[in-house]
Design a protein around this motif. Sequence first.
Motif, short mmCIF file in Angstrom:
data_model
loop_
_atom_site.label_atom_id
_atom_site.label_comp_id
_atom_site.label_asym_id
_atom_site.label_seq_id
_atom_site.Cartn_x
_atom_site.Cartn_y
_atom_site.Cartn_z
N GLN A 143 0.81 -1.21 0.00
CA GLN A 143 0.00 0.00 0.00
C GLN A 143 0.85 1.28 0.00
O GLN A 143 0.31 2.37 -0.15
CB GLN A 143 -0.93 0.01 1.23
N ARG A 144 2.13 1.13 0.15
CA ARG A 144 3.01 2.30 0.21
C ARG A 144 3.13 2.95 -1.16
O ARG A 144 3.22 2.28 -2.17
CB ARG A 144 4.38 1.90 0.77
N ARG A 145 3.18 4.28 -1.14
CA ARG A 145 3.10 5.04 -2.39
C ARG A 145 4.42 5.60 -2.88
O ARG A 145 4.60 5.83 -4.07
CB ARG A 145 2.13 6.21 -2.19
N TYR A 146 5.36 5.85 -1.98
CA TYR A 146 6.56 6.59 -2.36
C TYR A 146 7.84 5.80 -2.06
O TYR A 146 7.91 5.08 -1.06
CB TYR A 146 6.60 7.94 -1.63
N THR A 147 8.84 5.98 -2.91
CA THR A 147 10.12 5.29 -2.72
C THR A 147 11.21 6.21 -2.19
O THR A 147 12.11 5.77 -1.49
CB THR A 147 10.60 4.67 -4.05
N ASN A 148 11.14 7.51 -2.54
CA ASN A 148 12.10 8.49 -2.04
C ASN A 148 11.48 9.88 -2.16
O ASN A 148 10.35 10.03 -2.64
CB ASN A 148 13.43 8.41 -2.79
N ALA A 149 12.22 10.89 -1.73
CA ALA A 149 11.68 12.25 -1.70
C ALA A 149 11.29 12.75 -3.08
O ALA A 149 10.22 13.33 -3.27
CB ALA A 149 12.70 13.19 -1.07
N PHE A 150 12.15 12.51 -4.07
CA PHE A 150 11.87 13.02 -5.41
C PHE A 150 10.69 12.28 -6.05
O PHE A 150 9.90 12.87 -6.79
CB PHE A 150 13.12 12.91 -6.28
N ASN A 151 10.58 10.98 -5.74
CA ASN A 151 9.44 10.21 -6.22
C ASN A 151 8.14 10.74 -5.61
O ASN A 151 7.11 10.85 -6.29
CB ASN A 151 9.61 8.73 -5.89
N ALA A 152 8.20 11.09 -4.31
CA ALA A 152 7.03 11.64 -3.63
C ALA A 152 6.61 12.97 -4.25
O ALA A 152 5.42 13.20 -4.52
CB ALA A 152 7.32 11.82 -2.14
N LEU A 153 7.58 13.85 -4.49
CA LEU A 153 7.28 15.14 -5.10
C LEU A 153 6.69 14.97 -6.50
O LEU A 153 5.74 15.67 -6.88
CB LEU A 153 8.55 16.00 -5.17
N HIS A 154 7.25 14.03 -7.28
CA HIS A 154 6.76 13.78 -8.63
C HIS A 154 5.33 13.25 -8.61
O HIS A 154 4.47 13.72 -9.37
CB HIS A 154 7.68 12.78 -9.34
N ARG A 155 5.05 12.28 -7.74
CA ARG A 155 3.72 11.67 -7.69
C ARG A 155 2.68 12.64 -7.16
O ARG A 155 1.54 12.67 -7.63
CB ARG A 155 3.75 10.40 -6.84
N ILE A 156 3.05 13.44 -6.18
CA ILE A 156 2.11 14.44 -5.65
C ILE A 156 1.76 15.45 -6.74
O ILE A 156 0.59 15.81 -6.93
CB ILE A 156 2.71 15.16 -4.42
#
Length: 308
Positions: A143-156
């Motif tokens: 269920q986890r959505r993000y792998t790292n900070a840049f991935n989180a920023l991109h997906r958001i």
Amino acid sequence: MGEEKAKPVMNGVWHTVKPFVNQGVSGMLATFVIQPVDMIKVRVQLGQGSAVSVTKDMLKKDGVCAFYKGLSAGLLRQAIYTTARLGTFRYLTNKFKAKEEEPPLYQKALYGLTAGAVGACLGSPADLALIRMQADATLHLDQRRYTNAFNALHRITANEGVLALWKGAGPTILRGMALNMGMLASYDQSFLLFKDKWCFGEGAAMTGAIFVSGFFAAACSLPCDYVKTQIQNMQPNAEGKYPYTGSLDCGMKTLKSGGLSKIYKGFVVYYARIAPHVMMTWIFLDQIQKLERRLDDNTLLTENRESI
């Protein structure tokens, strides 16, 4: 001749940017050390139990690595937020001290508010990524959505739009202003009090000032930090409605349902995070500045020898 002209220019540029670079590096080093406490603090605020129970649960499920989930976002946040806020504060106070005067307390408080607003505004996207990744770590692996900070920023950005990166920016900026006013102004003022008026040694004065500033930083900023965490982590219900319409709504509903005790939930953990982070930031900064002075002295000595 060209080299002689270029050198003063480069020295002038470095003199201007040095407070920002030094503060940013010291903040990143402190964050690496304090990340586990920050992780526990967020989970306590999300209502997952006490600091002790959360720690035991994290160790049982994921081991030591669980405490460093979201570290990339934390370091990115410090690289932007701390560089901007502490660098701005030191730049402003140094400009005042150039007049051979010590800024009064109210002036330091204003500098702290300004620096906090600048740093928080620039660092809000990284702060959002950090909160999302820390909350993400509480979910099951699939269920986890993000792998790292840049991935989180991109997906958001891709899923919610660019402006979503500043979701919760209001309480983030208020928290930054409150934290910096409490931390920086009280640190400078209490350091002078301990050292000049009470004749403490530099080390003892620094230690005392750290705990004073840590307390005021935590007391001033925790309400904003609590609201910020709730806003940044809220999810819509089945009807697509969010639990809070904004920061004020979140704060009022929290006070109504649980009072100050709820909004100050996790104060001990929050203070335990703030005080050591402040301490290590100043310690790392002191060591960086000492290293720079040694390098400058060696460079000057070499230049003098060459001129002879």
